[in-house]
Design a protein around this motif. Structure first.
Motif, short mmCIF file in Angstrom:
data_model
loop_
_atom_site.label_atom_id
_atom_site.label_comp_id
_atom_site.label_asym_id
_atom_site.label_seq_id
_atom_site.Cartn_x
_atom_site.Cartn_y
_atom_site.Cartn_z
N LEU A 165 -32.89 63.04 104.05
CA LEU A 165 -32.16 61.78 103.92
C LEU A 165 -33.01 60.65 104.48
CD1 LEU A 165 -28.56 62.76 105.12
CD2 LEU A 165 -29.34 62.47 102.77
N CYS A 166 -33.17 59.57 103.69
CA CYS A 166 -33.94 58.42 104.16
C CYS A 166 -33.02 57.45 104.90
CB CYS A 166 -34.62 57.72 102.97
SG CYS A 166 -33.48 56.76 101.95
N THR A 167 -33.56 56.34 105.37
CA THR A 167 -32.73 55.38 106.11
C THR A 167 -31.62 54.81 105.24
OG1 THR A 167 -34.45 53.78 105.61
CG2 THR A 167 -34.38 54.57 107.86
N VAL A 168 -31.93 54.56 103.95
CA VAL A 168 -30.93 53.97 103.05
C VAL A 168 -29.77 54.95 102.85
CG1 VAL A 168 -30.50 52.96 100.77
CG2 VAL A 168 -32.71 52.63 101.88
N CYS A 169 -30.10 56.23 102.59
CA CYS A 169 -29.08 57.28 102.44
C CYS A 169 -28.20 57.34 103.69
CB CYS A 169 -29.71 58.65 102.26
SG CYS A 169 -30.57 58.91 100.71
N SER A 170 -28.84 57.43 104.85
CA SER A 170 -28.12 57.57 106.11
C SER A 170 -27.20 56.39 106.36
CB SER A 170 -29.09 57.68 107.29
OG SER A 170 -29.95 58.76 107.10
N HIS A 203 -39.25 63.83 101.06
CA HIS A 203 -38.80 62.52 100.61
C HIS A 203 -37.41 62.65 100.00
CE1 HIS A 203 -43.09 61.79 101.01
NE2 HIS A 203 -42.81 60.49 101.01
N CYS A 204 -36.61 61.61 100.14
CA CYS A 204 -35.22 61.70 99.68
C CYS A 204 -35.16 61.73 98.15
CB CYS A 204 -34.38 60.58 100.29
SG CYS A 204 -33.88 59.29 99.19
N ALA A 205 -34.14 62.40 97.64
CA ALA A 205 -34.02 62.61 96.20
C ALA A 205 -33.57 61.36 95.46
CB ALA A 205 -33.02 63.74 95.93
N ARG A 206 -32.92 60.47 96.16
CA ARG A 206 -32.38 59.29 95.50
C ARG A 206 -33.34 58.11 95.50
NH1 ARG A 206 -26.48 57.72 94.75
NH2 ARG A 206 -26.85 59.36 93.25
N HIS A 207 -33.91 57.81 96.68
CA HIS A 207 -34.75 56.62 96.80
C HIS A 207 -36.24 56.91 96.88
CE1 HIS A 207 -30.77 56.00 98.78
NE2 HIS A 207 -30.75 54.97 97.96
N GLY A 208 -36.60 58.17 97.10
CA GLY A 208 -38.01 58.53 97.20
C GLY A 208 -38.67 58.09 98.49
ZN LIG Z 1 -32.48 57.89 100.25
#
Ligand SMILES: [Zn+2]
Length: 192
Positions: free
Chosen positions: A92-97, A33-38
């Motif tokens: 990296l999640c979709t938001v990060c990408s 899971h991404c570190a920023r948004h989970g």
């Molecule tokens: Zn993210």
């Protein structure tokens, strides 16, 4: 080593998680899971993550033309102090990408748009009537400035900015500022 130290004022900030370099540099060692948004990772990124180096002089001067000489001096200083971690498979999640792609697109458009305006007006200046030259010079300057300003969205789209992490000043670990619960929960040997 191998264990993960949580908080404990790795910096003065309240929620900084320190990941040992050997965990971060090993493929498959990081959470899904991404570190920023989970959010679940949609892709994994390999990149070199630098430490933040405090350099004398303001940020603006480093980017501006007038700071060019000072920047050259500071680059030497920077190369001596900077530590790099070779991150393997950061989630990296979709938001990060999407955030990263958006900033890099803005930067790219500004850089090449500026370049086109700059080069185009120089070429047009050679071919143009005398009266239009001042206007073309204005376009050339504006194009040049936009090219330089492309550094700002580029920095905002940098991996360090997107994931909210950097290598520790002394190397050996990666510090993540305010990581998501989902990310922290999947870390091996967490102590909280
Ligand atoms: Zn993210």
């Amino acid at each position: 080593m191998g264990s993960v130290a949580v908080g404990e004022g790795a910096q003065r900030r309240p929620n900084v998680v320190a990941l040992p370099a050997e965990l971060v540099e090993r493929p498959g060692g990081l959470p899904s899971h991404c570190a920023r948004h989970g959010l679940p990772a949609v892709r994994r990124a390999d990149f070199a993550l630098q430490s933040k180096v405090r350099i004398e002089g303001s940020r603006l001067r480093q980017v501006g033309v007038l700071g060019a000489v000072g920047t050259a001096e500071r680059l030497g200083q920077h190369a001596k102090k900077v530590r790099v971690t070779h991150v393997k498979g950061w989630p990296l999640c979709t938001v990060c990408s999407r955030t990263r792609a958006a900033w890099l697109t803005v930067s790219c458009v500004m850089f090449f748009g500026g370049l086109l305006a700059f080069a185009g007006s120089l070429i047009a200046g050679v071919l143009a009537e005398k009266g239009t030259v001042p206007a073309l010079a204005g376009v050339a300057v504006a194009g040049f400035v936009v090219m330089i300003l492309a550094a700002f969205p580029f920095a905002l789209g940098s991996m360090a900015r997107i994931i909210g992490a950097s290598t520790a000043p002394e190397g050996g670990e990666v510090r993540v500022v305010n990581p998501s619960q989902a990310f922290v929960a999947e870390l091996p040997g967490r102590t909280d």
